[in-house]
Design an enzyme around this catalytic site. Structure first.
Site, PDB file in Angstrom:
ATOM      1  N   GLY A  16       9.491  46.699  20.986  1.00  0.00           N
ATOM      2  CA  GLY A  16       9.134  46.359  19.335  1.00  0.00           C
ATOM      3  C   GLY A  16      11.024  46.593  18.426  1.00  0.00           C
ATOM      4  O   GLY A  16      10.924  45.305  17.489  1.00  0.00           O
ATOM      5  N   VAL A  92       3.305  49.722  21.179  1.00  0.00           N
ATOM      6  CA  VAL A  92       3.430  51.391  21.270  1.00  0.00           C
ATOM      7  C   VAL A  92       3.344  51.742  22.700  1.00  0.00           C
ATOM      8  O   VAL A  92       2.879  49.918  23.041  1.00  0.00           O
ATOM      9  CB  VAL A  92       2.191  52.518  20.888  1.00  0.00           C
ATOM     10  N   THR A  96       1.312  54.564  32.423  1.00  0.00           N
ATOM     11  CA  THR A  96      -0.273  55.049  33.793  1.00  0.00           C
ATOM     12  C   THR A  96      -1.068  56.119  33.018  1.00  0.00           C
ATOM     13  O   THR A  96      -0.342  57.314  32.605  1.00  0.00           O
ATOM     14  CB  THR A  96       0.369  55.587  34.622  1.00  0.00           C
ATOM     15  N   CYS A 282       7.239  48.767  33.509  1.00  0.00           N
ATOM     16  CA  CYS A 282       5.767  47.827  33.719  1.00  0.00           C
ATOM     17  C   CYS A 282       5.383  47.062  35.292  1.00  0.00           C
ATOM     18  O   CYS A 282       3.990  47.414  34.971  1.00  0.00           O
ATOM     19  CB  CYS A 282       6.324  47.145  32.715  1.00  0.00           C
ATOM     20  N   LYS A 345      18.715  48.329  37.107  1.00  0.00           N
ATOM     21  CA  LYS A 345      18.718  47.244  37.195  1.00  0.00           C
ATOM     22  C   LYS A 345      20.084  46.687  35.756  1.00  0.00           C
ATOM     23  O   LYS A 345      20.697  48.106  34.985  1.00  0.00           O
ATOM     24  CB  LYS A 345      18.159  45.989  37.033  1.00  0.00           C
TER      25      LYS A 345
HETATM   26  P1  NAD Z   1       8.422  52.816  24.424  1.00  0.00           P
HETATM   27  O1  NAD Z   1       8.229  53.793  24.502  1.00  0.00           O
HETATM   28  O2  NAD Z   1      10.038  52.295  24.120  1.00  0.00           O
HETATM   29  O3  NAD Z   1       8.880  52.444  23.420  1.00  0.00           O
HETATM   30  C1  NAD Z   1       7.239  52.602  22.500  1.00  0.00           C
HETATM   31  C2  NAD Z   1       7.177  53.493  21.259  1.00  0.00           C
HETATM   32  O4  NAD Z   1       6.316  53.680  20.492  1.00  0.00           O
HETATM   33  C3  NAD Z   1       8.171  55.132  20.701  1.00  0.00           C
HETATM   34  O5  NAD Z   1       9.318  54.859  20.331  1.00  0.00           O
HETATM   35  C4  NAD Z   1       6.377  55.578  20.596  1.00  0.00           C
HETATM   36  O6  NAD Z   1       7.436  56.881  20.108  1.00  0.00           O
HETATM   37  C5  NAD Z   1       6.111  54.699  19.561  1.00  0.00           C
HETATM   38  N1  NAD Z   1       4.502  54.972  19.589  1.00  0.00           N
HETATM   39  C6  NAD Z   1       4.139  55.844  20.537  1.00  0.00           C
HETATM   40  N2  NAD Z   1       2.957  55.581  19.292  1.00  0.00           N
HETATM   41  C7  NAD Z   1       2.784  55.162  18.040  1.00  0.00           C
HETATM   42  C8  NAD Z   1       2.116  56.214  16.847  1.00  0.00           C
HETATM   43  N3  NAD Z   1       0.827  55.971  16.964  1.00  0.00           N
HETATM   44  N4  NAD Z   1       2.596  55.384  15.838  1.00  0.00           N
HETATM   45  C9  NAD Z   1       4.515  55.199  15.613  1.00  0.00           C
HETATM   46  N5  NAD Z   1       4.343  54.577  16.905  1.00  0.00           N
HETATM   47  C10 NAD Z   1       4.307  55.599  17.909  1.00  0.00           C
HETATM   48  O7  NAD Z   1       7.953  51.534  24.760  1.00  0.00           O
HETATM   49  P2  NAD Z   1       8.683  49.825  25.399  1.00  0.00           P
HETATM   50  O8  NAD Z   1       9.427  49.631  26.801  1.00  0.00           O
HETATM   51  O9  NAD Z   1       8.706  49.151  24.055  1.00  0.00           O
HETATM   52  O10 NAD Z   1       6.996  49.018  25.681  1.00  0.00           O
HETATM   53  C11 NAD Z   1       5.801  49.059  24.655  1.00  0.00           C
HETATM   54  C12 NAD Z   1       5.177  47.894  24.975  1.00  0.00           C
HETATM   55  O11 NAD Z   1       5.229  46.830  25.910  1.00  0.00           O
HETATM   56  C13 NAD Z   1       4.101  49.136  26.878  1.00  0.00           C
HETATM   57  O12 NAD Z   1       3.112  48.469  26.025  1.00  0.00           O
HETATM   58  C14 NAD Z   1       4.961  47.780  28.007  1.00  0.00           C
HETATM   59  O13 NAD Z   1       4.149  47.550  28.576  1.00  0.00           O
HETATM   60  C15 NAD Z   1       4.601  46.778  26.660  1.00  0.00           C
HETATM   61  N6  NAD Z   1       6.020  45.683  28.097  1.00  0.00           N
HETATM   62  C16 NAD Z   1       7.844  46.467  28.340  1.00  0.00           C
HETATM   63  C17 NAD Z   1       8.269  45.385  28.031  1.00  0.00           C
HETATM   64  C18 NAD Z   1       9.841  46.298  28.640  1.00  0.00           C
HETATM   65  O14 NAD Z   1      10.177  45.575  28.834  1.00  0.00           O
HETATM   66  N7  NAD Z   1      10.233  47.452  28.137  1.00  0.00           N
HETATM   67  C19 NAD Z   1       8.214  43.966  28.186  1.00  0.00           C
HETATM   68  C20 NAD Z   1       7.243  43.319  28.299  1.00  0.00           C
HETATM   69  C21 NAD Z   1       5.947  44.821  27.460  1.00  0.00           C
HETATM   70  C1  UGA Z   2       9.786  42.267  33.921  1.00  0.00           C
HETATM   71  C2  UGA Z   2       9.162  41.500  33.679  1.00  0.00           C
HETATM   72  O1  UGA Z   2      10.221  40.675  34.669  1.00  0.00           O
HETATM   73  C3  UGA Z   2       9.124  40.210  32.055  1.00  0.00           C
HETATM   74  O2  UGA Z   2       8.535  39.290  32.112  1.00  0.00           O
HETATM   75  C4  UGA Z   2       8.051  41.595  31.335  1.00  0.00           C
HETATM   76  O3  UGA Z   2       7.439  41.113  30.207  1.00  0.00           O
HETATM   77  C5  UGA Z   2       8.511  43.682  32.235  1.00  0.00           C
HETATM   78  O4  UGA Z   2       9.006  43.557  33.193  1.00  0.00           O
HETATM   79  C6  UGA Z   2       7.669  44.310  31.079  1.00  0.00           C
HETATM   80  O5  UGA Z   2       6.565  43.649  30.996  1.00  0.00           O
HETATM   81  O6  UGA Z   2       7.903  45.331  30.666  1.00  0.00           O
HETATM   82  P1  UGA Z   2      11.775  43.615  33.565  1.00  0.00           P
HETATM   83  O7  UGA Z   2      10.558  45.198  34.116  1.00  0.00           O
HETATM   84  O8  UGA Z   2      12.387  44.454  32.334  1.00  0.00           O
HETATM   85  O9  UGA Z   2      11.012  42.508  33.264  1.00  0.00           O
HETATM   86  O10 UGA Z   2      13.023  43.936  34.484  1.00  0.00           O
HETATM   87  P2  UGA Z   2      13.631  42.614  35.963  1.00  0.00           P
HETATM   88  O11 UGA Z   2      14.152  41.559  35.485  1.00  0.00           O
HETATM   89  O12 UGA Z   2      11.686  41.977  35.696  1.00  0.00           O
HETATM   90  O13 UGA Z   2      13.504  43.416  36.699  1.00  0.00           O
HETATM   91  C7  UGA Z   2      12.342  44.285  37.220  1.00  0.00           C
HETATM   92  C8  UGA Z   2      13.197  44.716  38.349  1.00  0.00           C
HETATM   93  O14 UGA Z   2      12.797  44.018  40.010  1.00  0.00           O
HETATM   94  C9  UGA Z   2      14.790  45.501  38.980  1.00  0.00           C
HETATM   95  O15 UGA Z   2      14.738  46.363  39.582  1.00  0.00           O
HETATM   96  C10 UGA Z   2      15.140  44.561  39.284  1.00  0.00           C
HETATM   97  O16 UGA Z   2      15.954  44.829  39.946  1.00  0.00           O
HETATM   98  C11 UGA Z   2      13.991  44.223  40.592  1.00  0.00           C
HETATM   99  N1  UGA Z   2      14.927  42.281  41.279  1.00  0.00           N
HETATM  100  C12 UGA Z   2      14.230  41.687  40.194  1.00  0.00           C
HETATM  101  C13 UGA Z   2      14.666  42.509  41.754  1.00  0.00           C
HETATM  102  O17 UGA Z   2      15.303  43.575  42.701  1.00  0.00           O
HETATM  103  N2  UGA Z   2      14.819  41.043  42.172  1.00  0.00           N
HETATM  104  C14 UGA Z   2      14.869  39.926  42.025  1.00  0.00           C
HETATM  105  O18 UGA Z   2      14.550  39.011  42.392  1.00  0.00           O
HETATM  106  C15 UGA Z   2      14.609  40.490  40.832  1.00  0.00           C
END
Ligand code: NAD
Ligand code: UGA
Length: 474
Positions: A16, A92, A96, A282, A345
């Site tokens: 977000g 949000v 799991t 993720c 990472k």
């Molecule tokens: P996060 O835990 O960092 O952030 C989620 C936020 O949502 C928290 O700050 C929490 O307090 C807030 N929240 C929860 N319920 C709420 C509510 N009812 N009203 C207001 N706020 C609320 O999570 P994230 O890493 O940002 O991931 C969010 C989603 O995006 C997940 O589904 C994740 O799988 C997906 N995603 C994450 C990444 C990534 O790199 N972290 C990349 C792509 C997709």
């Molecule tokens: C991953 C995906 O790359 C994103 O496209 C996706 O949006 C995100 O998950 C998500 O849904 O949360 P992220 O987990 O932030 O992104 O980082 P990555 O670069 O994918 O690395 C994931 C893990 O794999 C790390 O621990 C990294 O060190 C490891 N990795 C990655 C390796 O060990 N080798 C590689 O060649 C690449």
């Protein structure tokens, strides 16, 4: 469909926050409100000291500076900002499930449901609701059904009616490169069944993304594609990690194998770096969810196929501790081991599912004292992850668990028997080995799980080196 002026994002986390920062910077005509129930997190986003933002991402503070309090606002005012929004992103967390049916596999959608209820209750007029979180396929149905329960039947509609359109717009950013990924995405995916709503969202992206990179599709293909993209990426990491073990047994070198296979354009060179196993919030969560969905539909063979990706990942983490033990004469009890890198990472302060957690816990279990250095991770987060507070090294007694955080890479190695490199920060690629070895106990070891050590230099300084997937060194 009315034109979009006010945008709200529920969830100010790793997705977000950066996503809205980039949209706000690229679309000064939009008024964007990021809301969260976590007051501490919102306060941190509003901190005038840009080094104290809740997440670390290269380039983030520079973009934030341009738009915060101009057309981008962070607050806890969920209700008001939902009411005034034309478009609401749900970002949000979807971790799991830890208990009940599907525990350990299915995604816990309670935060999604809560958000949908808030939107249903406080939304006004025509509102486009965008799923940004990663969700099990068919979740849009749940959201739609919740939202529908707050709308009036057609025949009773009058001026202050509300109506909702649900879109899926999964986020593909990777942590550590989030700003670049958002500014230059490989693709933007929009799934939906209402043309007007799809084009309203597409219009926003068109401010900086070329049209050929914006894919529109149906809701279910969009939701499923996000899970599958992560599953395929994680599968590549497990595949190369499985071969790293074979390289160690056969005098081959995993970097050479990656290079050779990656030059085949059908395979491609990205995501072929062997390491201590994938971490992050993720990959594991999304594959577990995929497994759950497959089993739910009775496609058990497919579920078993994806289970292996996680099994190899767990095994890779476990085998690293075993190797460290073997090389240090079968025991690390009473020995000091320095850990370089605790984040999952480089270039992020996120430790969720970091391989460092498992490996450090195993080393602590074996009775070693850990000196941990990471450029961005906060020691209070490490204490939460390891489940124990740090102690002063002087108070460490053999056969007990103990760790301390070191503010400097050089100091972290004092009297250590070994350095274990767990994340691939640039700081660890360019090390003065002479400097370090003089402070360590002999024989001094480097266990390089990321293949970033300059082996010639380290050898010259007198280090013993174990490098993941590097058969000739073992
Ligand atoms: P996060 O835990 O960092 O952030 C989620 C936020 O949502 C928290 O700050 C929490 O307090 C807030 N929240 C929860 N319920 C709420 C509510 N009812 N009203 C207001 N706020 C609320 O999570 P994230 O890493 O940002 O991931 C969010 C989603 O995006 C997940 O589904 C994740 O799988 C997906 N995603 C994450 C990444 C990534 O790199 N972290 C990349 C792509 C997709
Ligand atoms: C991953 C995906 O790359 C994103 O496209 C996706 O949006 C995100 O998950 C998500 O849904 O949360 P992220 O987990 O932030 O992104 O980082 P990555 O670069 O994918 O690395 C994931 C893990 O794999 C790390 O621990 C990294 O060190 C490891 N990795 C990655 C390796 O060990 N080798 C590689 O060649 C690449």
């Amino acid at each position: 469909m009315k034109s979009i002026k006010k945008v709200c994002c529920i969830g100010a986390g790793y997705v977000g926050g950066p996503t809205m920062i980039v949209i706000a910077a690229k679309c000064p005509q939009l008024d964007i409100n990021v809301v969260d129930i976590n007051e501490e997190r919102i306060a941190a986003w509003n901190n005038s000291d840009l080094d104290k933002l809740p997440i670390y991402e290269p380039g983030l503070k520079e973009v934030l500076k341009k738009c915060r309090n101009r057309n981008l606002f962070f607050s806890n005012r969920v209700k008001e900002n939902i009411s005034s929004a034309d478009m609401i992103f749900i970002s949000v967390n979807t971790p799991t499930k830890t208990k009940g049916i599907g525990a350990g596999q299915a995604s816990d959608l309670k935060w999604i449901e809560a958000s949908a209820r808030e939107i249903g209750k406080y939304g006004k007029g025509e509102t486009i609701v965008v799923e940004k979180s990663t969700l099990p396929v068919k979740t849009a149905e749940t959201i739609k059904s919740i939202l529908l329960s707050f709308t009036k039947p057609k025949e009773l509609k009058n001026g202050d009616d509300k109506s909702f359109y649900v879109l899926s717009n999964p986020e593909f950013l990777a942590e550590g490169s989030a700003i670049d990924d958002l500014e230059n995405p490989d693709r933007v995916l929009i799934g939906g069944d209402n043309k007007g709503a799809i084009s309203a969202l597409k219009e926003i992206y068109l401010n900086w993304v070329s049209e050929d990179k914006i894919i529109t599709t149906d809701l279910w293909s969009s939701e499923l594609s996000k899970l599958i993209a992560n599953a395929f990426l994680a599968q590549r990491v497990s595949s190369i990690n499985s071969i790293s073990a074979l390289c160690e047994s056969t005098n081959a070198n995993i970097n050479e194998v990656s290079r050779a296979i990656g030059m085949d354009t059908r395979i491609g060179k990205e995501f072929l770096k062997a390491g201590p196993g994938f971490g992050g919030s993720c990959f594991k969560k999304d594959i577990l969810n995929l497994i759950y969905i497959c089993n739910h539909y009775g496609i058990n063979e497919v579920a078993s196929y994806w289970e292996k990706v996680i099994e190899i990942n767990n095994w890779q983490q476990k085998r690293i501790t075993k190797i460290i033990l073997e090389k240090l004469y079968g025991t690390v009890s009473g020995k000091k081991i320095t850990i370089f890198g605790f984040s999952f990472k480089a270039n992020t302060n996120d430790t969720r599912e970091s391989p460092a957690i498992k490996i450090c816990k195993d080393l602590l279990e074996e009775g070693s004292f850990l000196s941990i250095f990471d450029p961005k991770v906060n020691p209070s987060q490490i204490a939460i992850d390891l489940g124990i507070q740090q102690i002063n090294e002087k108070n460490f007694k053999n056969n007990e668990s103990g760790w301390s955080f070191s503010e400097s890479l050089e100091d972290s190695v004092n009297n250590s028997d070994a350095i274990v490199i767990l994340s691939d920060w640039d700081e660890f690629c360019d090390i003065n080995y002479d400097n370090l070895i003089n402070k360590m106990r002999k024989p001094s070891w480097i266990f390089d799980t990321r293949n970033i050590v300059n082996k010639n230099d380290a050898n010259k300084s007198g280090f013993n080196i174990w490098s993941l997937g590097n058969g000739s060194l073992i």
